[in-house]
Motif scaffolding. Structure first.
Motif: not given
Length: 328
Positions: A116-142
């Motif tokens: 889904c493009p809306l999930v892909s959008k979250v993927h791109r955000q994760a990549e950008r945060h990683y590239e910016a040196g941020r640790h990501i806290l992801f809210v979701g169900h294991r």
């Protein structure tokens, strides 16, 4: 499951004198744009390549949809090693870790991404945060495929799963580490708001999306359930037990003070559920087709004299583009 006979279904009512039953049908309900797109990708791939077309994981979480695609020539597998060399393969709407398309490319497989493009959008955000040196806290169900896919966009150890408000209290991050948060798209709006508030309180400088990542369809379906639940004695949610957004609809109805049940087909409705019900609500998760809604309403009409009305809280007109391979 064996469907109950009509005579067995009416312990209190004769066939000649059906009790009235008011049916409130929530709108929006059922298929969202991402699910429509994913199903169309599989169908077009079968038309283009011929059967079989392999699909890694269920394309969407709905048995009726999956069985229908199987009948057309789709073969569902859990991992890429079950896909023969040279065969086309589609990745599900929930998204996959980066390692999956990389493996498919290495093997020379002709692959299509139905994420889904809306999930892909979250993927791109994760990549950008990683590239910016941020640790990501992801809210979701294991264990949910979307969570596995999103967490697989960045190296292990750079993203931490957060499932509850209590999890926030247990997070131990060095003070000099920059943080960001993202959320699974199919969560409860209310639950996510509480977790995000706890994250912001504990980590005032945490970076987050401009808007919460919960998709428009998830939010809209939850709001539509809230709109009908207060008037209902029971709400039926049509969806799969492994469908996150469908499970959340059950929770939303229950939190609104009414009973709710998750069903996959009309045949799962037990007639005794209706014994004390005068008004019933019907909705469907984002992976459930409209034909199943009509099936449920028709089933209720076999037992009771129904009067139905649609309660609309939003209009949806979103359409997502198909992969270039299927349109060129």
């Amino acid at each position: 499951m064996t469907e109950p006979t009509l005579s067995a279904a009416l312990p209190q009512d004769s066939l000649a004198e059906k009790r009235p039953l008011r049916v409130l049908i929530a709108a929006p309900r059922g298929f969202c744009a991402g699910v429509d797109r994913a199903i169309e990708i599989v169908e077009r791939a079968i038309d283009r390549y011929g059967a079989p077309v392999y699909v890694r994981h269920e394309i969407v979480h709905n048995r009726f949809v999956v069985e229908g695609l199987k009948a057309k020539g789709a073969v569902f597998v859990e991992e890429l090693n079950a896909v023969p060399d040279g065969a086309p393969v589609v990745f599900s709407a929930h998204g996959v870790p980066k390692s999956i398309p990389a493996e498919a490319t290495t093997r020379g497989l002709d692959w299509l991404d139905a994420t889904c493009p809306l999930v892909s959008k979250v993927h791109r955000q994760a990549e950008r945060h990683y590239e910016a040196g941020r640790h990501i806290l992801f809210v979701g169900h294991r264990g949910h495929p979307e969570v596995i896919g999103t967490m697989g966009q960045v190296p292990a150890g750079t993203i931490t799963l957060v499932e509850t408000v209590e999890d926030v209290g247990a997070i131990a991050i060095a003070p000099d580490v920059q943080l960001a948060f993202l959320t699974q798209t199919t969560l409860s709006v209310d639950d996510t708001a509480a977790i995000v508030a706890a994250l912001r309180e504990k980590f005032p400088t945490i970076a987050g999306p401009k808007a919460e990542d919960i998709c428009y369809a998830t939010s809209n379906r939850q709001e539509s359930v809230k709109a009908i639940a207060g008037d209902c004695d029971l709400v039926l949610v049509i969806g799969a037990p492994n469908s996150s957004n469908s499970l959340r609809l059950v929770e939303v109805a229950e939190r609104s003070g009414t009973r709710a049940r998750l069903i996959q087909r009309a045949s799962e409705i037990a007639p005794e559920w209706l014994n004390t019900v005068e008004t019933i609500g019907v909705t469907a998760g984002a992976s459930a087709p409209e034909v199943l809604v009509r099936e449920v309403v028709d089933r209720l009409g076999e037992w009771r004299a129904i009067s139905s009305e649609t309660v609309t809280t939003a209009e949806e007109h979103m359409v997502f583009k198909l992969p270039r391979q299927l349109t060129e």
